[in-house]
Scaffold this motif. Structure first.
Motif, PDB file in Angstrom:
ATOM      1  N   MET A  55      72.878 157.428  54.801  1.00 28.54           N
ATOM      2  CA  MET A  55      73.143 156.738  56.066  1.00 28.54           C
ATOM      3  C   MET A  55      72.152 155.590  56.235  1.00 28.54           C
ATOM      4  SD  MET A  55      72.982 158.266  59.945  1.00 28.54           S
ATOM      5  CE  MET A  55      71.214 158.530  59.840  1.00 28.54           C
ATOM      6  N   ALA A  56      72.648 154.362  56.356  1.00 31.50           N
ATOM      7  CA  ALA A  56      71.803 153.188  56.543  1.00 31.50           C
ATOM      8  C   ALA A  56      71.757 152.855  58.029  1.00 31.50           C
ATOM      9  CB  ALA A  56      72.346 152.014  55.743  1.00 31.50           C
ATOM     10  N   PHE A  57      70.590 153.030  58.636  1.00 31.80           N
ATOM     11  CA  PHE A  57      70.434 152.806  60.073  1.00 31.80           C
ATOM     12  C   PHE A  57      69.768 151.460  60.322  1.00 31.80           C
ATOM     13  CE2 PHE A  57      67.344 153.133  63.624  1.00 31.80           C
ATOM     14  CZ  PHE A  57      68.257 153.103  64.662  1.00 31.80           C
ATOM     15  N   SER A  58      70.227 150.741  61.347  1.00 28.88           N
ATOM     16  CA  SER A  58      69.588 149.490  61.753  1.00 28.88           C
ATOM     17  C   SER A  58      69.424 149.488  63.266  1.00 28.88           C
ATOM     18  CB  SER A  58      70.420 148.277  61.312  1.00 28.88           C
ATOM     19  OG  SER A  58      71.707 148.311  61.902  1.00 28.88           O
ATOM     20  N   LEU A  59      68.335 148.875  63.727  1.00 27.66           N
ATOM     21  CA  LEU A  59      68.029 148.840  65.157  1.00 27.66           C
ATOM     22  C   LEU A  59      68.922 147.837  65.882  1.00 27.66           C
ATOM     23  CD1 LEU A  59      64.132 148.883  64.986  1.00 27.66           C
ATOM     24  CD2 LEU A  59      65.579 150.721  65.857  1.00 27.66           C
TER      25      LEU A  59
ATOM     26  N   GLY B  56      68.550 157.104  66.169  1.00 27.06           N
ATOM     27  CA  GLY B  56      68.486 156.745  64.757  1.00 27.06           C
ATOM     28  C   GLY B  56      67.107 156.952  64.163  1.00 27.06           C
ATOM     29  N   LEU B  57      66.067 156.548  64.907  1.00 25.24           N
ATOM     30  CA  LEU B  57      64.702 156.706  64.408  1.00 25.24           C
ATOM     31  C   LEU B  57      64.318 158.177  64.279  1.00 25.24           C
ATOM     32  CD1 LEU B  57      62.944 153.870  66.431  1.00 25.24           C
ATOM     33  CD2 LEU B  57      63.250 153.949  63.954  1.00 25.24           C
ATOM     34  N   GLU B  58      64.607 158.953  65.322  1.00 17.37           N
ATOM     35  CA  GLU B  58      64.241 160.368  65.289  1.00 17.37           C
ATOM     36  C   GLU B  58      65.011 161.114  64.203  1.00 17.37           C
ATOM     37  OE1 GLU B  58      62.142 162.306  66.936  1.00 17.37           O
ATOM     38  OE2 GLU B  58      61.252 160.792  68.231  1.00 17.37           O
ATOM     39  N   TYR B  59      66.309 160.889  64.154  1.00 21.63           N
ATOM     40  CA  TYR B  59      67.141 161.637  63.213  1.00 21.63           C
ATOM     41  C   TYR B  59      66.809 161.271  61.772  1.00 21.63           C
ATOM     42  CZ  TYR B  59      71.246 164.407  61.997  1.00 21.63           C
ATOM     43  OH  TYR B  59      72.077 165.387  61.520  1.00 21.63           O
ATOM     44  N   GLY B  60      66.399 160.008  61.570  1.00 18.83           N
ATOM     45  CA  GLY B  60      66.118 159.579  60.209  1.00 18.83           C
ATOM     46  C   GLY B  60      64.698 159.827  59.747  1.00 18.83           C
ATOM     47  N   LEU B  61      63.735 159.887  60.690  1.00 16.99           N
ATOM     48  CA  LEU B  61      62.328 159.919  60.292  1.00 16.99           C
ATOM     49  C   LEU B  61      61.581 161.185  60.685  1.00 16.99           C
ATOM     50  CD1 LEU B  61      61.353 156.238  61.214  1.00 16.99           C
ATOM     51  CD2 LEU B  61      61.992 157.136  58.978  1.00 16.99           C
TER      52      LEU B  61
ATOM     53  N   PRO C   4      60.971 164.948  60.691  1.00 23.10           N
ATOM     54  CA  PRO C   4      61.455 166.121  59.945  1.00 23.10           C
ATOM     55  C   PRO C   4      61.881 167.276  60.843  1.00 23.10           C
ATOM     56  CG  PRO C   4      59.068 165.883  59.745  1.00 23.10           C
ATOM     57  CD  PRO C   4      59.576 164.629  60.381  1.00 23.10           C
ATOM     58  N   VAL C   5      61.442 167.274  62.098  1.00 27.54           N
ATOM     59  CA  VAL C   5      61.849 168.337  63.016  1.00 27.54           C
ATOM     60  C   VAL C   5      63.366 168.364  63.184  1.00 27.54           C
ATOM     61  CG1 VAL C   5      61.702 169.119  65.419  1.00 27.54           C
ATOM     62  CG2 VAL C   5      59.652 168.333  64.242  1.00 27.54           C
ATOM     63  N   TRP C   6      64.003 167.186  63.051  1.00 28.20           N
ATOM     64  CA  TRP C   6      65.433 167.090  63.322  1.00 28.20           C
ATOM     65  C   TRP C   6      66.305 167.309  62.086  1.00 28.20           C
ATOM     66  CZ3 TRP C   6      66.053 167.154  68.304  1.00 28.20           C
ATOM     67  CH2 TRP C   6      65.161 166.496  69.143  1.00 28.20           C
ATOM     68  N   TYR C   7      65.709 167.448  60.923  1.00 28.35           N
ATOM     69  CA  TYR C   7      66.503 167.426  59.697  1.00 28.35           C
ATOM     70  C   TYR C   7      67.640 168.451  59.699  1.00 28.35           C
ATOM     71  CZ  TYR C   7      63.224 164.241  57.397  1.00 28.35           C
ATOM     72  OH  TYR C   7      62.462 163.157  57.060  1.00 28.35           O
ATOM     73  N   GLU C   8      67.385 169.637  60.223  1.00 28.24           N
ATOM     74  CA  GLU C   8      68.408 170.674  60.205  1.00 28.24           C
ATOM     75  C   GLU C   8      69.060 170.866  61.570  1.00 28.24           C
ATOM     76  OE1 GLU C   8      66.591 174.196  58.723  1.00 28.24           O
ATOM     77  OE2 GLU C   8      66.007 173.303  56.811  1.00 28.24           O
TER      78      GLU C   8
END
Length: 591
Positions: free
Chosen positions: A1-5, A297-302, A304-308
């Protein structure tokens, strides 16, 4: 997934018009153009923060620029202060006039002055190859040189604007539209200066003003609440008409969320339920939606708490973070006595429903929760057979709950959002992981990397030089970044994990500021108890700030008795610390 602000700049073209305001922009541009014979007039684009005022104005400007008989000026009122706003706005308008028109106006002004001054000014105007900016500066000097000239300024500007408007082959005349943005973000002095420029000096044929502002913020209960009756009457004359930007419909804002998600690269993670959730919980506010999607986008991508984590849980948690920041800080802070603020709030809500309705027979499970909630805060639950004591018990309970709980309990959107989050499978575990893995709260201290004002000297690199700070916290690692910032600005920071360690520091050092937590281990009042002893014994009489994850009415009252401040906010902590420590170097020098 490519995220952009997603950027937060106003829309300037149809390709970036995700909300579909182009139609309104075209109609308003046509209205302004067709009304040019009725100039001067002022149109307010009225809407709250983040609702798209600047974008609509930029689109109107783009439409008008396609017309040969219209010129535009953009002026951001927030870039000026006080009297500078008057000069800045008038100069911005003058810069849009033709050079030959400005030169003729300068010559006319020169002819009205004394012979010597006129010859000198005319010679300068003729000899120096001034550009438009130079002519505007010289013209402003002539107009504002003394009270007599200032009194004649309006007549001079009227003649200049009329000459410009009628100098081209357009019927009935050329039109200059001046866009003024962010007026509702300015101080009262700046607002009045801009309005003075519009109504007193630039209220001339050929000029129309489009002002972006929240009219309610400029009203009697807003920025101008201290205005005199005469001043209020003057403000009423500024706007001839207003266009209230409508709140987008549910369908339109859902389309906007989808378009933002596509541009950011997150569309595959947001199903229709999440699209509707974001739209509704952000109050259909475009800026809030952009910020939430960027945060997602920032939280989900960066992080690690959100990975699962389920994307739905991520969105709901981020909605809490963005829309209810104080509660979110309490949620992540926790303590041993009350580690789960979400469950604590939901239990309080049930307790309030029971104890606040003594005439109704409570449901057995609701009564059990109410009793547990009261007892869990160290209070004696009321007897079930004495309902006349229930409301007093509820009042005592609320003294020991975070101060925002009673307000949030009446916020239906908040209650629904939190309940929906906690109903998701794995929500409790997710919040536990967030509490355990949350990064330390950070703050930027006022003045850091700030350029000197008015060309003055920059502040010293160590403005807290000589100051001594004692920070008491049984988890000192949580404050590493704040301690580093204090030390980098010249302060000496002593750390202690309990009252005994702190007393050793107090004995041999002159402490200028005490920072402390409140609860330590299972003792929820350890910080208060220690400060009480130090106050009573005279060991420490200086300023104190308690930095904690929760503020209750009981804690506020105790701080007041102890002469201390309390905050959960990193920004407020920074302001309180700065206010104390900036005075220390001078005080030490006087000793």
């Amino acid at each position: 997934m490519a995220f952009s602000l997603l950027n937060d700049e106003p829309v300037t073209g149809a390709d970036a018009d995700l909300l579909g305001t182009g139609r309104a922009a075209r109609e308003l541009a046509r209205l302004l153009h067709d009304s040019r014979a009725a100039t001067p007039f002022t149109l307010a684009v009225d809407a709250g923060w983040g609702m798209g005022k600047s974008s609509l104005m930029r689109l109107i400007e783009a439409e008008l620029r396609q017309r040969e008989d219209v010129a535009t000026v953009w002026y951001n009122a927030w870039t000026s202060t006080g009297a500078d706003a008057l000069e800045g706005l008038i100069k911005s308008v003058l810069l849009r006039f033709d050079r030959r028109v400005l030169r003729r106006a300068l010559n006319r002004l020169s002819e009205r002055r004394t012979l010597v001054a006129a010859v000198r000014a005319a010679a300068t105007a003729a000899a120096v190859p001034l550009g438009v900016a130079g002519l505007v500066d010289r013209l402003w000097q002539q107009l504002s040189v003394d009270a007599t000239s200032r009194n004649a300024m309006r007549d001079a500007l009227r003649q200049l604007a009329t000459e410009w408007a009628e100098s081209a082959q357009h019927e009935p005349r050329r039109l200059l539209v001046v866009f003024i943005d962010d007026l509702d973000r300015c101080a009262q002095e700046t607002v009045l200066a801009v309005c003075e420029a519009v109504k007193v000096y630039l209220d001339v044929p050929g000029l129309a003003f489009v002002v972006g502002c929240d009219r309610s913020a400029l009203g009697a209960s807003g920025l101008l609440r201290d205005l005199s009756p005469a001043g209020s009457a003057f403000m009423e004359k500024i706007f001839q008409t207003s266009y209230r930007l409508p709140v987008p419909s549910a369908d339109d804002i859902a389309v906007y969320v989808r378009r933002c998600a596509v541009r950011s690269g997150l569309r595959e993670l947001l199903d229709e339920d999440l699209v509707r959730l974001i739209a509704d919980r952000c109050a259909r506010n475009p800026r809030r939606i952009k910020r939430l999607i960027n945060g997602f986008g920032l939280e989900y991508g960066l992080n690690p708490v959100w990975y699962e984590a389920d994307p739905e849980a991520v969105v709901r948690t981020l909605l809490l973070q963005h829309l209810y920041a104080d509660f979110y800080r309490t949620l992540l802070a926790g303590d041993l006595n009350h580690p789960d603020a979400a469950r604590e709030f939901l239990d309080y809500r049930r307790a309030r429903r029971v104890l606040g309705s003594p005439s109704a027979a409570p449901d057995p499970e609701d009564w059990r929760v109410a009793v547990s909630c009261v007892a869990g805060h160290g209070l004696t639950p009321p007897p079930r057979d004495r309902p006349e004591e229930w409301e007093a018990a509820l009042a005592r309970l609320e003294e020991h709950l975070p101060t925002d709980f009673p307000v949030l309990e009446r916020d239906r959107n908040f209650v629904t959002l939190l309940q929906e989050l906690m109903d998701l499978e794995g929500a409790a575990e997710l919040l536990r992981r967030l509490r355990d893995g949350a990064a330390p709260v950070t703050a930027v201290y006022p003045g850091a990397d700030r350029p000197p004002a008015d060309g003055g000297s920059p502040e010293p690199p160590t403005p807290y030089a000589g100051a001594q700070v004692l920070w008491v916290d049984d988890h000192p690692g949580n404050n590493d970044l704040e301690v580093w910032r204090l030390e980098s600005r010249g302060a000496r920071v002593w750390r202690a994990t309990d009252a005994r360690d702190a007393e050793r520091v107090l004995v041999g050092n002159r402490i200028d500021l005490l920072l402390s937590d409140v609860g330590r281990g299972w003792d929820g009042d350890a910080g208060f108890a220690a400060l009480r002893r130090w106050r009573d014994s005279g060991r420490y009489a200086g300023p104190v700030v308690f930095y904690t994850g929760r503020i209750t009415p009981n804690r506020l009252e105790r701080c007041d008795r102890l002469g201390a401040r309390i905050t959960t906010s990193p920004a407020e902590l920074a302001r309180l610390v700065d206010a104390v420590l900036r005075e220390v170097p001078a005080a030490r020098a006087d000793d």
